[in-house]
Structure formats: structure tokens, C-alpha cells
Design an enzyme around this catalytic site. Structure first.
Site, PDB file in Angstrom:
ATOM      1  N   ARG A 239       0.859  -1.185   0.000  1.00  0.00           N
ATOM      2  CA  ARG A 239       0.000   0.000   0.000  1.00  0.00           C
ATOM      3  C   ARG A 239       0.898   1.238   0.000  1.00  0.00           C
ATOM      4  O   ARG A 239       1.862   1.316   0.777  1.00  0.00           O
ATOM      5  CB  ARG A 239      -0.903   0.033   1.235  1.00  0.00           C
ATOM      6  N   GLU A 268      -3.731   7.321  -5.828  1.00  0.00           N
ATOM      7  CA  GLU A 268      -3.921   6.506  -7.029  1.00  0.00           C
ATOM      8  C   GLU A 268      -5.235   6.900  -7.698  1.00  0.00           C
ATOM      9  O   GLU A 268      -6.269   6.862  -7.041  1.00  0.00           O
ATOM     10  CB  GLU A 268      -3.950   5.019  -6.665  1.00  0.00           C
ATOM     11  N   HIS A 287      -1.075  -0.312  -9.869  1.00  0.00           N
ATOM     12  CA  HIS A 287      -1.679  -1.215  -8.872  1.00  0.00           C
ATOM     13  C   HIS A 287      -2.154  -2.513  -9.553  1.00  0.00           C
ATOM     14  O   HIS A 287      -3.345  -2.823  -9.557  1.00  0.00           O
ATOM     15  CB  HIS A 287      -2.832  -0.507  -8.156  1.00  0.00           C
TER      16      HIS A 287
HETATM   17  C1  GLV Z   1      -5.004  -5.387  -3.762  1.00  0.00           C
HETATM   18  O1  GLV Z   1      -4.357  -4.408  -3.591  1.00  0.00           O
HETATM   19  C2  GLV Z   1      -5.673  -6.098  -2.715  1.00  0.00           C
HETATM   20  O2  GLV Z   1      -5.723  -5.607  -1.575  1.00  0.00           O
HETATM   21  O3  GLV Z   1      -6.218  -7.172  -2.994  1.00  0.00           O
END
Ligand code: GLV
Length: 326
Positions: A239, A268, A287
Site C-alpha cells: 500500500r 492513485e 496497482h
Molecule cells: C489489492 O491491492 C488487494 O488488496 O487485494
């Protein structure tokens, strides 16, 4: 028990919708709906499969009094105030495990790309510089024998450690969970624990696999970055806010670390003018840790199983706040 009602507020395949319909009445909210529209669609609903783009806190849970479960297809749940959900008796379900391999694969690819300067060589080739016989970018580095510091030695961190050990890296690790230093890690051999500062000093690559909590927010800031070797790289596929991004930009601009590979950012999507997506010693990705067909399908399947289990009065395979089940 009367038939429960489930709200589907994400894209879902027909066979998974059919599974839900076999267990509950189904209502739909458009996946692009606003939070207000979602709340309106959740009145009188027992369970929801909902998108991760909303922050769900006290106000949300107070506004949907009948809700018993929110199921997300993501392992991270930092967008949900778990204490508020628990206070309102709402189970929060996530999708751990099924995405470990995909995130670990991406992390491995980023570490290799950074070490071997793959993006620079690719750009060199693509731009025609090779054809024009311009000098190659600087030589890259071998991975074998280098130290990988893994921050967050849970399911994904250990999956990364196993992969990188297999190609010759030496692993050290740190975790913010209490008692980490004495934890027995039986599925990754030869991986000693280090206090965070020691890990940062010793690592050639640092990779982050901790979830985002109040304790891990800005775990890596200016002080921590200053401990890293000038030749070291930092990788984050967890994160964004675990790293203080302006501090990272400053370190990258000053060259006090060699570079970064980031699948996650503090904002993001980022502002296109943000230096984090412009600096020459950073590679960023939108991501995509779980962005594989098989992984996303497995996540949706697990989210549906979680949801059906809770509204049917059973224990779901994955739940963040099991205490609400009583
Ligand atoms: C992706 O970032 C998730 O948390 O699955």
C-alpha cells in the site's frame, strides 16, 4: 429463516451471480454508482459485494442498519473502518491467499527489472537508440548474493522470500507485529529477523509486504530512507502510504538511494506531473499486483463464498472481524 437479500455492486460473472441467486434474493447496484447510490441500494439488504474504491466508516454503517456482511474482492481492507463495522455487527470479508502468487510474481519481476535496469534497456531499444549505435545505458547488477530485506513477513512476504532465495538472494526480514523477532518461520529457511533499522542498513533491496494500518502508515520516512545504502532499491507492492512519498521523492532526487519500483502510490491514480511518475530512477505500475485473469477470478469466487456463508449463518473462509459472528 426468510431468504436473505444480497446486493451485487461490482462486475461479476453470470455463474457467480447464479451461485448467489441460489442462496439469496439478488439486487444490483451499478458498479459505477456513487456512495450515496450504494447506500440507497443497500436498504433492506443483508449482504453486499462491494467495490474497494469507497471508504466505509461509521456514517456508512449507521446508514445501512440491516447489513450483516460486506465482502470485497481484495486482501487489503484499509478502506474500511473495521471497528465501526464491528460495532454495527457487520462482518468484513476479504480475499487473502488466492492472490499471494500473483503479487509475489510481480514483486520478483520488479526486483529483477530494477537490478538489471530492464526498463532502461527496453526504452533504449524501442527509441531506436540501439539502431543508431548510441552507447548503451550503464551496466546493471546481478541479483545473486544480494540481500533482500522483506518488511512484512506474512503470506505474501514469505512467498516473495522463497522465490528470491531460489535465485540466490539472501533474505532478512522485519515485521511490525508484536513478537515478530521471536516468531518461528518454518516455511522459509535461512531468513533471519532484523530490527527495522538494521534491515534498512544491510539490504540491497527492500520490499514492502505489510498491510496499511495506523502503525504501518509512513513506516518508511526520511529517517528510514537515510539508513539505506546509496546503491539500494526500495520496492512497494503493498500500500502506497506505508512509504512517505515526498520523503521518497527527495531521496530519489538526491540519489541517497538508487531507485524504486512501486505498484502502489500514496494517491492513485497519481497526478501525471508528480515526480514519482517522472523520475528516471523509478518504475511505477498502476496497482496491478492481482491483475491476472486467474487471480481475479479466484478473488471473485472467494468473495462470493464469503458472502453466501455469512448470510447463510456459516463461517466464511476469510473474515477480518470474526468476533461479529458471535
Ligand atoms: C489489492 O491491492 C488487494 O488488496 O487485494
Amino acid at each position: 429463516m426468510s431468504r436473505p437479500t444480497i446486493c451485487i455492486a461490482t462486475e461479476l460473472e453470470d455463474d457467480l451471480i447464479a451461485q448467489i441467486a441460489a442462496a439469496a434474493e439478488v439486487v444490483h447496484v451499478d458498479p459505477g454508482a456513487s456512495l450515496e447510490e450504494l447506500i440507497a441500494g443497500l436498504q433492506g439488504v443483508d449482504g453486499a459485494i462491494s467495490p474497494t474504491r469507497f471508504n466505509l466508516g461509521e456514517e456508512f454503517f449507521a446508514a445501512v442498519p440491516g447489513l450483516r456482511v460486506v465482502s470485497q474482492h481484495a486482501v487489503g481492507y484499509n478502506n474500511i473502518d473495521i471497528e465501526a463495522a464491528t460495532r454495527h455487527g457487520v462482518a468484513v470479508c476479504n480475499t487473502p491467499t488466492v492472490l499471494n502468487a500473483a503479487v509475489a510474481d510481480l514483486t520478483m519481476a520488479i526486483i529483477i527489472s530494477l537490478a538489471r535496469r530492464l526498463w532502461e534497456f527496453e526504452a533504449f531499444s524501442r527509441s531506436g537508440a540501439w539502431a543508431r549505435r548510441e552507447p548503451l545505458p550503464p551496466l546493471a547488477h546481478e541479483i545473486s548474493g544480494k540481500v533482500l530485506g522483506v518488511i512484512g513477513f506474512g503470506r505474501i512476504g514469505r512467498e516473495v522470500a522463497r522465490r528470491m532465495q531460489a535465485i540466490g538472494m539472501r533474505i532478512i526480514w522485519f515485521d511490525i507485529f508484536e513478537g515478530a523477532s521471536t516468531a518461528t518461520i518454518d516455511d522459509v529457511a535461512d531468513a533471519p529477523y532484523r530490527p527495522l533499522d538494521d534491515l534498512l542498513r544491510e539490504s540491497d533491496f527492500v520490499t514492502i509486504h505489510t498491510n496499511l494500518t495506523a502503525e504501518s502508515y509512513h513506516l518508511i520516512g526520511a529517517r528510514e530512507l537515510a539508513l539505506m545504502k546509496p546503491s539500494a532499491y526500495i520496492v512497494n507492492t503493498a500500500r502506497g502510504p506505508v512509504i512517505d512519498q515526498p520523503a521518497l521523492v527527495a531521496a530519489l532526487e538526491a540519489g541517497t538511494i538508487a531507485g524504486a519500483g512501486l505498484d502502489v502510490l500514496e494517491a492513485e491514480p497519481p497526478d501525471p506531473d508528480d515526480p514519482i511518475v517522472r523520475l528516471p530512477n523509478v518504475i511505477t505500475f498502476p496497482h496491478i499486483g492481482t491483475a491476472a485473469v486467474e487471480t481475479r477470478r479466484a478473488m471473485r469466487e472467494l468473495a462470493v463464498r464469503n458472502l453466501i456463508a455469512v448470510v447463510s449463518g456459516e463461517t466464511p473462509p476469510a473474515i477480518v472481524n470474526p468476533e461479529v459472528l458471535g
